[in-house]
Design an enzyme around this catalytic site. Structure first.
Site, PDB file in Angstrom:
ATOM      1  N   SER A 215      -9.836   2.417   3.096  1.00  0.00           N
ATOM      2  CA  SER A 215      -8.571   3.118   2.040  1.00  0.00           C
ATOM      3  C   SER A 215      -7.912   2.251   1.422  1.00  0.00           C
ATOM      4  O   SER A 215      -7.388   2.766   0.241  1.00  0.00           O
ATOM      5  CB  SER A 215      -8.033   4.213   2.905  1.00  0.00           C
ATOM      6  OG  SER A 215      -7.203   3.256   3.627  1.00  0.00           O
TER       7      SER A 215
ATOM      8  N   LYS B 227       0.709  -1.333   0.036  1.00  0.00           N
ATOM      9  CA  LYS B 227       0.003  -0.022   0.119  1.00  0.00           C
ATOM     10  C   LYS B 227       1.059   1.411   0.074  1.00  0.00           C
ATOM     11  O   LYS B 227       2.055   1.055   0.798  1.00  0.00           O
ATOM     12  CB  LYS B 227      -0.858  -0.035   1.221  1.00  0.00           C
ATOM     13  CG  LYS B 227      -1.667   1.176   1.375  1.00  0.00           C
ATOM     14  CD  LYS B 227      -2.987   0.851   2.599  1.00  0.00           C
ATOM     15  CE  LYS B 227      -3.873   2.219   2.684  1.00  0.00           C
ATOM     16  NZ  LYS B 227      -4.595   1.999   3.780  1.00  0.00           N
TER      17      LYS B 227
ATOM     18  N   SER C  62      -9.897   0.483   7.371  1.00  0.00           N
ATOM     19  CA  SER C  62      -9.472   0.167   6.030  1.00  0.00           C
ATOM     20  C   SER C  62      -8.989  -1.130   5.344  1.00  0.00           C
ATOM     21  O   SER C  62      -8.568  -1.236   4.441  1.00  0.00           O
ATOM     22  CB  SER C  62      -8.383   1.339   5.853  1.00  0.00           C
ATOM     23  OG  SER C  62      -8.999   2.629   5.575  1.00  0.00           O
TER      24      SER C  62
HETATM   25  N1  GLN Z   1     -13.024   5.173   6.461  1.00  0.00           N
HETATM   26  C1  GLN Z   1     -12.259   5.505   7.719  1.00  0.00           C
HETATM   27  C2  GLN Z   1     -11.766   6.832   7.319  1.00  0.00           C
HETATM   28  O1  GLN Z   1     -12.218   7.441   6.415  1.00  0.00           O
HETATM   29  C3  GLN Z   1     -11.093   4.513   8.088  1.00  0.00           C
HETATM   30  C4  GLN Z   1      -9.908   4.777   7.155  1.00  0.00           C
HETATM   31  C5  GLN Z   1      -8.677   3.738   7.633  1.00  0.00           C
HETATM   32  O2  GLN Z   1      -9.084   2.985   8.198  1.00  0.00           O
HETATM   33  N2  GLN Z   1      -7.494   4.391   7.143  1.00  0.00           N
HETATM   34  O3  GLN Z   1     -11.263   7.492   8.099  1.00  0.00           O
END
Ligand code: GLN
Length: 484
Positions: free
Chosen positions: A150, A75, A174
Site C-alpha cells: 500500500s 505516508k 506494504s
Molecule cells: N497487501 C496487503 C493488504 O492488502 C498488505 C497491506 C499492508 O501491508 N498494509 O492487506
C-alpha cells in the site's frame, strides 16, 4: 544534489555545502515538476520552509543531529498537525489532526523536514496503490506498471528522488512489496519497535511503521531517530534504545543465510528467481553459507492474514461513523440512516469488502471456526520461523513472485491481488523485522527485490547484512530514466 542519499545529504548539511532551506526548495520543485506521478496528496510549502529554517537554526546553534535538515515525506497513514491526514480515503478528506503521530514527532525532533503527505492504498489496504480514493501512483521505472502498495506514494517518492526518504507502514507487506517493485530499500522493524501512536489503524496486531530509502545505511540512520518505546502505544516494547548503524561494518563471512524452499517453488517467475539467486551467489562470494530451510505452513499465511486483518479492520474502522470521525452524509432520516449513508459514501470498495469479511468471521458461530483457527495457525507460522532461526542467522528469498504488474491487471480479482503478498505475509504474521533491497532487473526492465528477514530485535544485523551487499553492488544506485 537530488540524487544524494540521506548519509550524503547529512554530510553536505554538516559541511555547509547546502542549507536545509535550499534542500527543501530543491525537493519541493521536483515534486511540482513530477506532479503526474501523483505521489503526493498534500503539500504546504510554507510549513516545509518554516521547518527547514528551524533546522538551519538548529545547525547554526550547534544542536544538530545527523538528520537535521534532511527532508522526508510521510505516508498519509500517519496523522500530522500541519498537513491533512486522509489515509487516502474520502472518509477523511481534509482531516486535520490535533497532533502528530509519534514517528512524525520523533523525526521532527531530530530536525527532519516534512515535504508533505504521500499517497497510498485506502487505509493501507492493497498491493498496487490502485485502491486510493485519490488516484493511481505511477511507477517511475515504467508508467504502465504499478508502484506496489500500500505504500506506493512513498516508494515512488524515493524511487523518483522526490524525497531522500519516506515513511511507510507494513501490515502484510506494504513496505517490502512496493520497495521491490520500485527498486528501493524498505525495512519494517520488529512489531512493537515503532510506536503506532497516531498511525491510522488497519490491523493493530500487524501494523508496523518503517522507512523507505535508497540504502540500508540511510535506513539505519533514520531508525536511530524514528524507533523507540512509547508509553502511549500499549504494544510498544520497552527496550533500551540502540544504535542501528552499529553492525554496518560487520562482515558476512560465516553468516548462515536460510533459503526457505517454499519460496522458490512454483509461482515464482524465472526473471525474479534469476536475480534473487544471483544475489545469494554474491553473498556466497562474500563468505556467507547458504542453507536450505523449510517454512511448511508459510503457504497458509494468506488465508490466515485475510481472516485476521479484516477482523481487526472491521473493529478499527467502526470509529468512522460520521460522528466521532469521518465524512457525514448531508441528508438522512435518522441516526441509523446517517451512519449507514456516511459509511456507504465515505469508504471505497476495498475497505467495505474487508469490513464485511471481518464482521462475518467475528460473528457468533463463526468466531471459533475462522478467527480462532487463524490465530492458531498464526502461532504455528511464528514457531516455524523460530525453528528456522536455529539453522540460520537471516532468511533470504524473493519479495514477490513477479516484477511490478500493470494497472488493472489484478484489480478486478481481489484474490489474485491478495496473492501479491505470498512471501511477505508470513514474516508480518510472526512480527519479524524484514526488508527488501534492490538486486537486479527482470521483465520489462523492472526492478527485483531481495527479501531479508531476521529474528526479533535484530534490525541492526539485518541492516548490516543489507549494507554489505550494497557495498559490493550498485543496484540500489540505479535510477529510473527521465527523472534527472
Ligand atoms: N497487501 C496487503 C493488504 O492488502 C498488505 C497491506 C499492508 O501491508 N498494509 O492487506
Amino acid at each position: 544534489m537530488f540524487e544524494k542519499s540521506v548519509a550524503e545529504l547529512s554530510r553536505a548539511l554538516g559541511s555547509g555545502e547546502v542549507s536545509a532551506v535550499e534542500l527543501a526548495q530543491l525537493f519541493l520543485a521536483r515534486i511540482e515538476r513530477f506532479r503526474a506521478f501523483n505521489a503526493f496528496l498534500d503539500m504546504r510549502p510554507e510549513v516545509t520552509l518554516a521547518q527547514a529554517r528551524a533546522a538551519d537554526r538548529m545547525r547554526a546553534e550547534g544542536r544538530a543531529t545527523p538528520l537535521t535538515g534532511v527532508p522526508v515525506a510521510h505516508k498519509d497513514i500517519f496523522v500530522t498537525r500541519d498537513f491533512a491526514s486522509t489515509a487516502a480515503s474520502k472518509m477523511l478528506a481534509g482531516y486535520m489532526s490535533p497532533f502528530d503521530a509519534a514517528v512524525v514527532e520523533n523525526m521532527a525532533r531530530a530536525g527532519m523536514v516534512t515535504l508533505g503527505k504521500v499517497n497510498c492504498d485506502e487505509f493501507a489496504m492493497g498491493s498496487s496503490n490502485e485502491n486510493s480514493a485519490y488516484g493511481n501512483v505511477a511507477n517511475p521505472w515504467n508508467p504502465g506498471a504499478v508502484p506496489g502498495g500500500s505504500s506506493g506514494g512513498s516508494a515512488t517518492a524515493v524511487a523518483a528522488r522526490l524525497a531522500p526518504a519516506a515513511t511507510a507502514t507494513d501490515t502484510g507487506g506494504s513496505i517490502r512489496e512496493p520497495a521491490a517493485f520500485s527498486g528501493i530499500t524498505g525495512i519494517k522493524p520488529t512489531y512493537g519497535r515503532a510506536s503506532r501512536w497516531g498511525m491510522i489503524a488497519f490491523a493493530s496486531s500487524l501494523d508496523q511503521a518503517g522507512i523507505m530509502t535508497q540504502s540500508a545505511e540511510d535506513a539505519a540512520l533514520i531508525f536511530n531517530a524514528m524507533l523507540g518505546f512509547d508509553p502511549r502505544d500499549s504494544t510498544s516494547i520497552e527496550r533500551a534504545s540502540e544504535d542501528y548503524t552499529r553492525d554496518l561494518a560487520m562482515p558476512v563471512k560465516g553468516l548462515r543465510i536460510g533459503m526457505p524452499k517454499e519460496f522458490f517453488g512454483k509461482g515464482l517467475k524465472p526473471d525474479v528467481e534469476a536475480a534473487v539467486r544471483a544475489a545469494l551467489a554474491e553473498y556466497e562470494r562474500m563468505g556467507a553459507h547458504l542453507v536450505e530451510i523449510s517454512l511448511p505452513n508459510a503457504e497458509l499465511g494468506i488465508p490466515v492474514y485475510y481472516v485476521i486483518a479484516p477482523a481487526e479492520c472491521s473493529s478499527n474502522l467502526s470509529r468512522f461513523d460520521g460522528v466521532r470521525y469521518g465524512h457525514r452524509a448531508s441528508e438522512y432520516r435518522d441516526l441509523a440512516d446517517m451512519i449507514k449513508k456516511s459509511r456507504a459514501e465515505g469508504f471505497g470498495p476495498e475497505p467495505k469488502r474487508r469490513i464485511l469479511i471481518g464482521t462475518y468471521v467475528l460473528s457468533h458461530g463463526y468466531y471459533d471456526a475462522y478467527y480462532l483457527q487463524a490465530q492458531k495457525v498464526r502461532r504455528l507460522i511464528a514457531d516455524e520461523f523460530q525453528r528456522a532461526f536455529r539453522e540460520c542467522d537471516v532468511i533470504a528469498g524473493p519479495v514477490t513472485t513477479s516484477v511490478a504488474f500493470g494497472f488493472g491487471e489484478k484489480a478486478a480479482d481481489p484474490v489474485e491481488m491478495y496473492l501479491s503478498d505470498l512471501y511477505t505475509i508470513p514474516g508480518s504474521l510472526a512480527g519479524l523485522p524484514g526488508m527488501s533491497i534492490p538486486c537486479g532487473f527482470g521483465d520489462r526492465g523492472l526492478p527485483v527485490g531481495l527479501q531479508l528477514t531476521a529474528n526479533y530485535f535484530e534490525e541492526a544485523r539485518l541492516l548490516g547484512v543489507a549494507h554489505r551487499y550494497q557495498q559490493a553492488t550498485d543496484w540500489h544506485r540505479r535510477m529510473p530514466g527521465g527523472i534527472a
